[in-house]
Write an enzyme that holds these catalytic residues in place. Structure first.
Site, PDB file in Angstrom:
ATOM      1  N   TYR A 140     -51.802  81.394  24.076  1.00 32.97           N
ATOM      2  CA  TYR A 140     -52.017  81.614  25.261  1.00 32.97           C
ATOM      3  C   TYR A 140     -50.870  80.161  25.311  1.00 32.97           C
ATOM      4  O   TYR A 140     -50.471  79.761  24.752  1.00 32.97           O
ATOM      5  CB  TYR A 140     -53.242  81.128  25.566  1.00 32.97           C
ATOM      6  CG  TYR A 140     -53.677  79.483  25.788  1.00 32.97           C
ATOM      7  CD1 TYR A 140     -53.087  78.205  26.657  1.00 32.97           C
ATOM      8  CD2 TYR A 140     -53.900  79.403  24.440  1.00 32.97           C
ATOM      9  CE1 TYR A 140     -53.624  76.604  25.846  1.00 32.97           C
ATOM     10  CE2 TYR A 140     -54.778  78.037  23.903  1.00 32.97           C
ATOM     11  CZ  TYR A 140     -53.568  77.061  24.298  1.00 32.97           C
ATOM     12  OH  TYR A 140     -54.460  75.457  24.140  1.00 32.97           O
TER      13      TYR A 140
ATOM     14  N   CYS B 124     -48.354  73.618  24.808  1.00 32.23           N
ATOM     15  CA  CYS B 124     -48.219  73.666  26.173  1.00 32.23           C
ATOM     16  C   CYS B 124     -47.337  72.784  26.752  1.00 32.23           C
ATOM     17  O   CYS B 124     -47.435  71.289  28.076  1.00 32.23           O
ATOM     18  CB  CYS B 124     -49.915  72.866  26.346  1.00 32.23           C
ATOM     19  SG  CYS B 124     -49.894  71.165  25.045  1.00 32.23           S
TER      20      CYS B 124
ATOM     21  N   HIS C 247     -39.175  62.394  32.826  1.00 33.10           N
ATOM     22  CA  HIS C 247     -40.257  61.896  33.390  1.00 33.10           C
ATOM     23  C   HIS C 247     -40.421  62.319  34.791  1.00 33.10           C
ATOM     24  O   HIS C 247     -41.328  63.005  34.476  1.00 33.10           O
ATOM     25  CB  HIS C 247     -40.578  59.988  33.263  1.00 33.10           C
ATOM     26  CG  HIS C 247     -41.943  59.595  34.063  1.00 33.10           C
ATOM     27  ND1 HIS C 247     -42.049  59.573  35.506  1.00 33.10           N
ATOM     28  CD2 HIS C 247     -43.083  59.834  33.222  1.00 33.10           C
ATOM     29  CE1 HIS C 247     -42.977  59.513  35.582  1.00 33.10           C
ATOM     30  NE2 HIS C 247     -43.703  59.331  34.849  1.00 33.10           N
TER      31      HIS C 247
ATOM     32  N   LYS D 211     -20.872  98.200  34.583  1.00 27.89           N
ATOM     33  CA  LYS D 211     -20.191  98.719  35.207  1.00 27.89           C
ATOM     34  C   LYS D 211     -19.845 100.477  34.799  1.00 27.89           C
ATOM     35  O   LYS D 211     -19.471 101.105  34.860  1.00 27.89           O
ATOM     36  CB  LYS D 211     -19.173  98.155  36.001  1.00 27.89           C
ATOM     37  CG  LYS D 211     -17.878  98.806  36.992  1.00 27.89           C
ATOM     38  CD  LYS D 211     -16.953  97.561  37.577  1.00 27.89           C
ATOM     39  CE  LYS D 211     -17.075  96.142  37.379  1.00 27.89           C
ATOM     40  NZ  LYS D 211     -17.033  95.957  38.557  1.00 27.89           N
TER      41      LYS D 211
ATOM     42  N   SER E 198     -51.992  73.001  19.765  1.00 32.95           N
ATOM     43  CA  SER E 198     -51.351  73.861  20.697  1.00 32.95           C
ATOM     44  C   SER E 198     -50.208  72.356  20.302  1.00 32.95           C
ATOM     45  O   SER E 198     -49.894  71.866  20.364  1.00 32.95           O
ATOM     46  CB  SER E 198     -52.210  72.842  22.269  1.00 32.95           C
ATOM     47  OG  SER E 198     -51.399  72.754  23.116  1.00 32.95           O
TER      48      SER E 198
ATOM     49  N   GLY F  37     -18.871  88.454  40.553  1.00 34.92           N
ATOM     50  CA  GLY F  37     -17.591  87.327  40.309  1.00 34.92           C
ATOM     51  C   GLY F  37     -17.193  86.703  39.465  1.00 34.92           C
ATOM     52  O   GLY F  37     -16.704  85.526  39.795  1.00 34.92           O
TER      53      GLY F  37
ATOM     54  N   ARG G 211     -53.581  65.358  30.618  1.00 34.26           N
ATOM     55  CA  ARG G 211     -53.181  64.027  30.094  1.00 34.26           C
ATOM     56  C   ARG G 211     -54.194  63.140  30.574  1.00 34.26           C
ATOM     57  O   ARG G 211     -54.183  62.927  31.927  1.00 34.26           O
ATOM     58  CB  ARG G 211     -51.738  63.685  30.170  1.00 34.26           C
ATOM     59  CG  ARG G 211     -50.816  65.364  30.228  1.00 34.26           C
ATOM     60  CD  ARG G 211     -49.134  64.645  30.658  1.00 34.26           C
ATOM     61  NE  ARG G 211     -48.221  65.480  31.295  1.00 34.26           N
ATOM     62  CZ  ARG G 211     -48.460  67.039  31.832  1.00 34.26           C
ATOM     63  NH1 ARG G 211     -49.302  66.565  33.117  1.00 34.26           N
ATOM     64  NH2 ARG G 211     -47.141  67.501  31.471  1.00 34.26           N
TER      65      ARG G 211
ATOM     66  N   ARG H  69     -11.081  96.718  35.646  1.00 34.97           N
ATOM     67  CA  ARG H  69     -11.710  95.512  35.288  1.00 34.97           C
ATOM     68  C   ARG H  69     -12.695  95.078  34.462  1.00 34.97           C
ATOM     69  O   ARG H  69     -13.060  96.145  33.636  1.00 34.97           O
ATOM     70  CB  ARG H  69     -12.758  96.574  36.374  1.00 34.97           C
ATOM     71  CG  ARG H  69     -12.074  96.392  38.582  1.00 34.97           C
ATOM     72  CD  ARG H  69     -13.157  96.624  39.162  1.00 34.97           C
ATOM     73  NE  ARG H  69     -13.036  96.824  40.273  1.00 34.97           N
ATOM     74  CZ  ARG H  69     -12.663  97.421  41.174  1.00 34.97           C
ATOM     75  NH1 ARG H  69     -12.591  98.532  40.495  1.00 34.97           N
ATOM     76  NH2 ARG H  69     -12.249  97.635  41.858  1.00 34.97           N
TER      77      ARG H  69
ATOM     78  N   ARG I 187     -25.082  99.784  41.150  1.00 37.39           N
ATOM     79  CA  ARG I 187     -25.551  98.976  40.178  1.00 37.39           C
ATOM     80  C   ARG I 187     -27.276  98.723  40.805  1.00 37.39           C
ATOM     81  O   ARG I 187     -27.007  98.713  41.907  1.00 37.39           O
ATOM     82  CB  ARG I 187     -24.448  97.336  39.627  1.00 37.39           C
ATOM     83  CG  ARG I 187     -23.864  97.092  41.293  1.00 37.39           C
ATOM     84  CD  ARG I 187     -23.640  95.598  40.541  1.00 37.39           C
ATOM     85  NE  ARG I 187     -23.368  94.938  41.859  1.00 37.39           N
ATOM     86  CZ  ARG I 187     -22.422  94.196  41.946  1.00 37.39           C
ATOM     87  NH1 ARG I 187     -21.364  93.622  40.990  1.00 37.39           N
ATOM     88  NH2 ARG I 187     -22.143  93.087  43.147  1.00 37.39           N
TER      89      ARG I 187
ATOM     90  N   GLY J 290     -46.602  71.042  21.252  1.00 41.07           N
ATOM     91  CA  GLY J 290     -46.117  70.147  21.916  1.00 41.07           C
ATOM     92  C   GLY J 290     -44.640  70.568  21.894  1.00 41.07           C
ATOM     93  O   GLY J 290     -44.057  69.311  21.379  1.00 41.07           O
ATOM     94  N   THR J 291     -44.070  71.515  22.618  1.00 42.77           N
ATOM     95  CA  THR J 291     -42.434  71.427  22.278  1.00 42.77           C
ATOM     96  C   THR J 291     -41.198  70.924  22.723  1.00 42.77           C
ATOM     97  O   THR J 291     -40.203  71.029  22.409  1.00 42.77           O
ATOM     98  CB  THR J 291     -41.979  73.104  22.802  1.00 42.77           C
ATOM     99  OG1 THR J 291     -42.661  73.540  24.500  1.00 42.77           O
ATOM    100  CG2 THR J 291     -43.278  74.363  22.021  1.00 42.77           C
TER     101      THR J 291
ATOM    102  N   MET K 272     -16.378  87.524  36.536  1.00 43.07           N
ATOM    103  CA  MET K 272     -15.171  87.899  35.802  1.00 43.07           C
ATOM    104  C   MET K 272     -14.158  88.525  36.737  1.00 43.07           C
ATOM    105  O   MET K 272     -13.829  88.586  37.541  1.00 43.07           O
ATOM    106  CB  MET K 272     -15.348  89.667  34.790  1.00 43.07           C
ATOM    107  CG  MET K 272     -16.654  89.042  34.043  1.00 43.07           C
ATOM    108  SD  MET K 272     -17.027  87.971  32.698  1.00 43.07           S
ATOM    109  CE  MET K 272     -15.081  88.535  31.748  1.00 43.07           C
TER     110      MET K 272
END
Lengths: 882, 882
Positions: free
Chosen positions: B851, B831, B455, B22, B764, B101, B562, B92, B336, B766-767, B103
């Site tokens: 990827y 993945c 799941h 702002k 790959s 909205g 899977r 402000r 803005r 698996g996070t 603050m």
């Protein structure tokens, strides 16, 4: 270009890594001028090449073997396969570390149908020649060709029976010829080929068999149990045969330069005349004690005594030797540093220093830290043990021996103990914190589930109580209160069993035990370790009693005082449960108020016991559901106690249920959700410290926040602790120095250790959880997986018992580096179970920690391991196995 | 020395980080010569200092504020607190990112009893003066002093009632004086002090309140939901007041340069004459559309249209503006970049490129990837939604909207669907793999437990089905088949509810939905992203149907197929269960033989769908017990099916029970314990590939081994795969290229990635699991912990939804580095669920992955996020939040 084969004259004792222990010592003895049958060594590197090349001996190595064979033939004037002057050899394995009985041996190699005939002529002893041949066929078929020895034993026994022979020696030369005939038939039957008649082929196959045997199951298991890396490989020793069975002027024996049981400085051994090594082992004839050799052949005896003295002086360690007398001439077949009992190890080390043979530091390196365990716990009376046969085997979870009556529930064990029963053994599928009182009255604990760091194992080690854990060979039915051993025998409550927590063996009935006795040698020896080690050694202790035990063993502080263990006792758990089922902060505070004075009293006791030594107190850690009952009966009685409906309590229990409690609501997460818990615990710690301080006791509390994964978690709880402490100190008008730090037990804590160290005054590595999370493997569920992994040679060791330096160790090193960068004077320690494991202690030394903390009974082990690490470090030997 | 306060003339739009959005825009408009009321900005760095200094404004900053106030007084010719020429200001907040909205604002600051009297004289409008004063007292008390606004509203209403006033505007000046009197009394009552009369004190307190409001709950929640770091802080804008309520020649309004709903290129807005901003919001009077301003005051209208055009051209984005007309003079209060719907965002971006305003790359940056979700799923009809009130709120686990009849068991849902019921909603405490068929027929899924990666959530996102998960505000009683909402209302089977998976809201009854519609703008826009992104985008798909959906959305391969999901279907699970309860390898092979043809057929379908694109197939991963029944009835019927005793089956189930299944026997551990499983799976893959290959379909299978923590695990399973593949190819006389690689999902795999990469052809990440293990936090048990952590500002985001770059990301970067060092051409992908999260995609770009793979419906999001990351990277802007 690498050299893969060495004549004995070319090597020495320092070439152990390349030539294996046995080979290097044969070379050394040859160099010392001792009478060693001539031979050569195929190196461990040849073994490594063998595996690299896809289990094949490369052409260059093959060529070198036969070149050195020619060399040997020239030196001996005998030739492999030559009927007129046949060279016969033994083929033996020999790895870098001593692996007795682990690898296979072939004797009399070089015999075939023609050579045996020549041998008859040469020795004028047909019986000897064919006896040698049948022994060779058996060993070669068994070890090299993998035809079970049982087939040959059966045929041999048949010939004996047919001829009414009682002893092997009753068989005639003709009988033995028949044996050879039948053995060759057995070979043909199994291999669809005749027994190999080409001695060079025999030799080459035997070398390959030794290489193969490096990866047999016995070898793999032995390596795992003894921390030997699988990539070392074994050497092969090929040596001209000498014979102790050529008549009454021949013989064979073994001897130690000192008594391996007691350490007494006295030549100790036994021999048999007219016998080969395997006859001594078979035990059909009783061997004579070594002194008797003096009357049999004083000249040979004097010669041997001289060699023994020479070897001990040379190696500066107690020697275990094998010798053979062939027609009155003495040959030395092996020498090595002798295995010995813990008592003997200490006595020998201390005597060697007194005798001026070695320095204190060298003496420290002579004792295996793991051996000390045996000195600190009761053991079975050796003869009684020898007569007993295990009925099941589990994990050796906490050392010592115990005989007693079995009880299947903690309260039954407690009741029996109250009723005067001293010999109590607690048998459970797995223990839980509810069982703590039953565990504390038991002489031994047996579980059918869980691993080396399961609840039963950890608690038992802390108490110094014998424990066999994860014994899946027994079936425990807690409902019907029966135990079934691997043979199907059932045991009911009150039946006797015996447990050996050092081996994992379970026995039927009672076996006499002998108490541990710490000799003066122990005190002398262990005091040397304190002069050299850099690591401090603290203990994990939750009670004044444990703390006192640990101090006796030399602990320099408490590295882990678990506050939750204080709450499983009968008179306290009610207040704890009341806290857990509270619905409002107010109710919870009311319950905590009841807990406060008990906890304060505990801390006072511990502070007094540790007078002035640092005490690290961990805030409440376990998931709350561990404190609540599971069985319907217990739920009903506790609901009544807590003035709740059964269903209401059940619903609380259900709401606390977690799918993966290990990764759930515990540690600092509890403290963040219920800040009143760390508040009350902090108050108890500070009030206790001030109270005993007024009585002149010095106190240095270190308040430890568990399970931190993020700096903001730490700051939140630290603020609660600091604010409470300041308030309490103001109320009491007192001052107190204390530290606030954290367990490092979550991988993310290692990864962000710089952030955490900016706020934490100390780190204590909780390697139990760190290992579980780094591996994604729960200690409670690892049993079946580890069994398979060991069988399939995937894991070489149990990472919950020994720090995995390649993975978990990397995380720790990262945390040490980041932590010290952010706070140069941060205190660094370890309080996981690994703190009492020698190789892990060594890792901690090199990782630069300030201290290790372990269960009281492991304190001496840690002191010794720390000293050994410091000595090795000083001498530039860094031995950390992957 | 840092400068903490800037006059509007000193700043510009580029100073957004320092001045907040702002403030920077107010400066920019001032610089552009637009009529902006004068003022200054206290910087975000002052806010950061405020927190660093322990929630205090330091002396140097205080000094600077009042210096710039003096400056402002000089420029305006008015003075704060001066009765004759009073300066009144608004205070402000304004942070770097738009937080509408979030603050709090204070208007009319500077009024006190004296100044209000002066204002009466000055404006000759007593009513206006006291109306301003009562508004100021309310806002200041509420926002700065934390006295609830409700007290003031109540007093205000009382005065209205006493005076028979209907509208606020019905109140007279005297009435308002009375209001002010009562308000001051309320203040005194709550604060035990008089309302502050010193305008400088008012100002200083207001600045502090804005700083404080940065950490109020709304702000924290908003930041978390919008990935805004907590350390940015907010700026404070202090600006001379202008008034739209000074008569009929005054007014106030808001406007967008284009239609924020549709994107149409047409000025769009509304205004009210004789009103202040809050009156527009209050909605008592109906605002007029912006065009009508042309008739009210054509000169002002033209002026405004000019400014709007100028601002859009200047900012090159659609603007959202606020303006006030004070006595016929136009003031611009704010501009803005405007919020817009997904449709509008696409249209505006595409139009801007067509109009030549921005480049394609700039247009790509204009659309928030998360917005695309809304385009791909059905949504509630907006008006119907506006009329509905949520009866509970859970986690927005899978976007979209659904209305339907509720069913409490998967089979009930399936039966209803078979019976022709289209509108099915599945309601479960938590779902398990057994529920898969019921989930697939449902329009929406509601669970009371589990988190964003439970799941239910994972499977629903994969299917593109709306899901509200972990909705603890409802009680689900599966036994009695009832659902109870937060108000206590009960719903039985067949009752209607509605779910909004994008907000987590649950509604009573039916709400009309509108289907997703992909416009031409979507195709045009999304095609641009493919020109710039470096990351490939694959999909997680287990069925040909999912694969086809993903292809439609632009997937370039399957990153995770899977294999276990294929076995929960009714006709297959029997064979799977038979395999699990097998006692011997032979039995197990027999069961696997039944599974083989089904699995082969699945793979054939997927290979055909993906024609030539790479397909990564993960070998069996979940713990076996997931396939077995839990309920007594199911056990009985399955035992019968399997020809077993109930107790026997129960005992198998018990033996598979694990305390921490997440850390138990699953992934490659299964493949090592039962090598026949990967054997059969490999056979199915290779046979399928050869079969479809014969029909001319190109196939590139990538066989992925899950849960690797040690190189030896990988080698063991890889050998099984390779040997089987070679055997099958030989049998079939075929050739096939395929890769063998691994999931990297265990911390130790990252730490030893160099070893693993020496054998694995791809990684790959698996996070999901990597995050759980790095944090030591189970996704299934995290609900309560995360709630508390968000409340207490310990976590700023849910690490299971967004990659934790500081910890988990560090592990990934380590694995990338070590992996590439050991194998330069290793393929690297992700993945885990994070593959579809924009900020995580950005991280993957910078981490150098090849990827990302995500559920089909997230593919467009990932494409856009990848393109944005590439553009930012190119321009040197690296924005990875910690």
């Amino acid at each position: 270009m690498a050299k893969y084969v060495y004549m004995f004259e070319e090597g020495n004792a320092k070439m152990r890594e390349l030539l294996g222990g046995k080979g290097a010592n044969l070379c050394e003895m040859t160099g010392l001028g001792l009478p060693v049958p001539r031979g050569f060594v195929v190196t461990t590197e040849a073994c490594t090449r063998y595996y690299q090349d896809g289990e094949k001996i490369a052409g260059d190595i093959e060529k070198e073997i036969f070149e050195q064979l020619a060399n040997l033939e020239k030196k001996t004037g005998k030739t492999l396969g030559d009927k007129g002057a046949p060279l016969l050899v033994s083929v033996r394995s020999g790895s870098r570390a001593s692996m007795p009985g682990m690898m296979d041996t072939v004797l009399n190699l070089g015999l075939n149908d023609e050579v045996v005939a020549g041998l008859v002529v040469l020795t004028e002893n047909e019986r000897f020649a064919f006896d040698s041949y049948r022994r060779f066929i058996t060993m070669f078929s068994d070890v090299v060709m993998e035809i079970s020895k049982a087939h040959f034993d059966k045929a041999f026994d048949a010939v004996k029976e047919e001829n009414g022979a009682h002893l092997d020696t009753d068989l005639t030369a003709d009988n033995l010829k028949e044996v050879v005939k039948r053995f060759k038939a057995i070979y043909r039957e199994h291999k669809s080929a005749d027994f190999p008649q080409d001695p060079r082929e025999q030799l080459f196959e035997a070398v390959k068999a030794v290489f193969r045997s490096w990866n047999n199951n016995r070898a793999i298991t032995y390596r795992r149990l003894n921390d030997i890396p699988s990539d070392w490989g074994t050497a092969v020793n090929i040596q001209e045969m000498v014979y102790g069975n050529m008549g009454d002027d021949s013989g064979t024996g073994v001897a130690f330069t000192r008594d391996p049981s007691t350490g007494e400085n006295k030549l100790y051994g036994e021999f048999l005349m007219n016998a080969q090594g395997e006859d001594v082992v078979a035990g059909i004839r009783t061997p004579q004690s070594l002194e008797q050799l003096n009357s049999v052949n004083p000249q040979v005896y004097d010669e041997f005594v001289g060699y023994a003295r020479k070897l001990e002086d040379h190696y500066k360690d107690m020697q275990d030797m094998e010798f053979t007398i062939e027609k009155g001439k003495l040959f030395m077949l092996q020498t090595r540093n002798g295995k010995r009992t813990a008592q003997a190890a200490l006595k020998i080390a201390v005597d060697f220093v007194r005798e001026g043979v070695v320095s204190e530091e060298d003496a420290i390196l002579m004792v295996d830290p793991r051996q000390l365990d045996a000195l600190l716990h009761p053991n079975f009376e050796p003869k009684a043990l020898a007569a007993a046969k295990p009925v099941a085997k589990g994990l050796p979870a906490s050392p010592g021996a115990a005989s007693g009556k079995i009880y299947f529930e903690a309260k039954d064990a407690v009741d029996a103990h109250k009723g005067g029963e001293e010999l109590v053994i607690l048998v459970r599928e797995e223990t839980s914190p509810e069982d703590i009182e039953g565990m504390s009255v038991a002489q031994g604990i047996l579980t059918s589930r869980g691993g080396m760091t399961s609840h039963a194992a950890v608690v038992a080690r802390g108490m110094g109580t014998c424990c066999v854990a994860g014994c899946s060979e027994v079936t425990i039915d807690e409902a019907s209160k029966t135990l079934t051993d691997k043979n199907g025998k059932k045991y009911a409550e009150g039946d006797y069993i015996s447990l050996d927590g050092s081996t994992g063996n379970v026995y039927d009935g009672r076996i006499a035990t002998v108490d541990a006795e710490l000799t003066g040698d122990f005190e002398v020896f262990i005091s040397w370790t304190d002069k050299v080690r850099q690591l401090r050694v603290r203990t994990n202790a939750d009670t004044p009693h444990d703390a006192e035990t640990a101090i006796k063993f030399g602990a320099e502080g408490i590295g882990l005082c678990r506050t939750e263990h204080m709450f499983f006792e009968e008179d306290r758990i009610a207040a704890m449960r009341e806290m857990i089922v509270s619905k409002t902060e107010e109710q919870r505070r009311r319950a905590l108020e009841k807990i406060l004075p008990m906890q304060r009293k505990d801390f006072e006791g511990i502070f007094v016991a540790m007078d002035g030594k640092p005490v690290t107190i961990r805030l409440l850690d376990p998931p709350l559901h561990e404190f609540l009952p599971q069985a319907d009966g217990d739920i009903a009685s506790i609901a009544k106690e807590l003035n709740m409906e059964n269903d209401e309590l059940r619903s609380v229990i259900r709401s606390l249920h977690e799918i993966n409690p290990m990764l759930g609501n515990r540690g600092c997460r509890l403290a963040i959700i219920f800040p009143e818990i760390p508040e009350v615990q902090t108050r108890a710690i500070i009030e206790a410290a001030v109270n005993v301080g007024k009585k002149g006791v010095k106190v240095l509390p270190e308040i430890m926040i568990p399970l931190i994964g993020d700096i903001k978690e730490f700051v939140y709880v630290k603020n609660t602790v600091k604010e409470t402490a300041a308030k309490v100190l103001k109320e009491l008008g007192a001052e107190l120095d204390y530290l606030v730090g954290t367990m490092i037990e979550i991988p993310r804590a290692c990864l962000t250790a710089d952030e955490i160290a900016s706020e934490a005054e100390f780190f204590s590595f909780g390697t139990n959880d760190l290992t579980q999370m780094a591996y994604g493997l729960s200690r409670d569920d690892a049993g079946k997986i580890l069994d398979t992994y060991f069988d399939k040679n995937i894991y070489e060791f149990d990472p919950t018992a020994r720090i995995d330096t390649r993975g978990v160790g990397k995380l720790m090193e990262m945390a040490v580096k980041l932590g010290r960068e952010a706070r140069a004077d941060i205190h660094l320690g370890i309080c996981g179970e690994h703190g009492g494991d020698p190789s892990s202690v060594e890792f901690c030394h090199y990782a630069g920690l300030d201290y290790v903390s372990c269960s009281p009974f492991r304190v001496p082990i840690a002191r010794l391991a720390a000293a050994q690490a410091a000595i090795k470090d000083k001498s530039g030997v860094k031995v950390i196995h992957g």
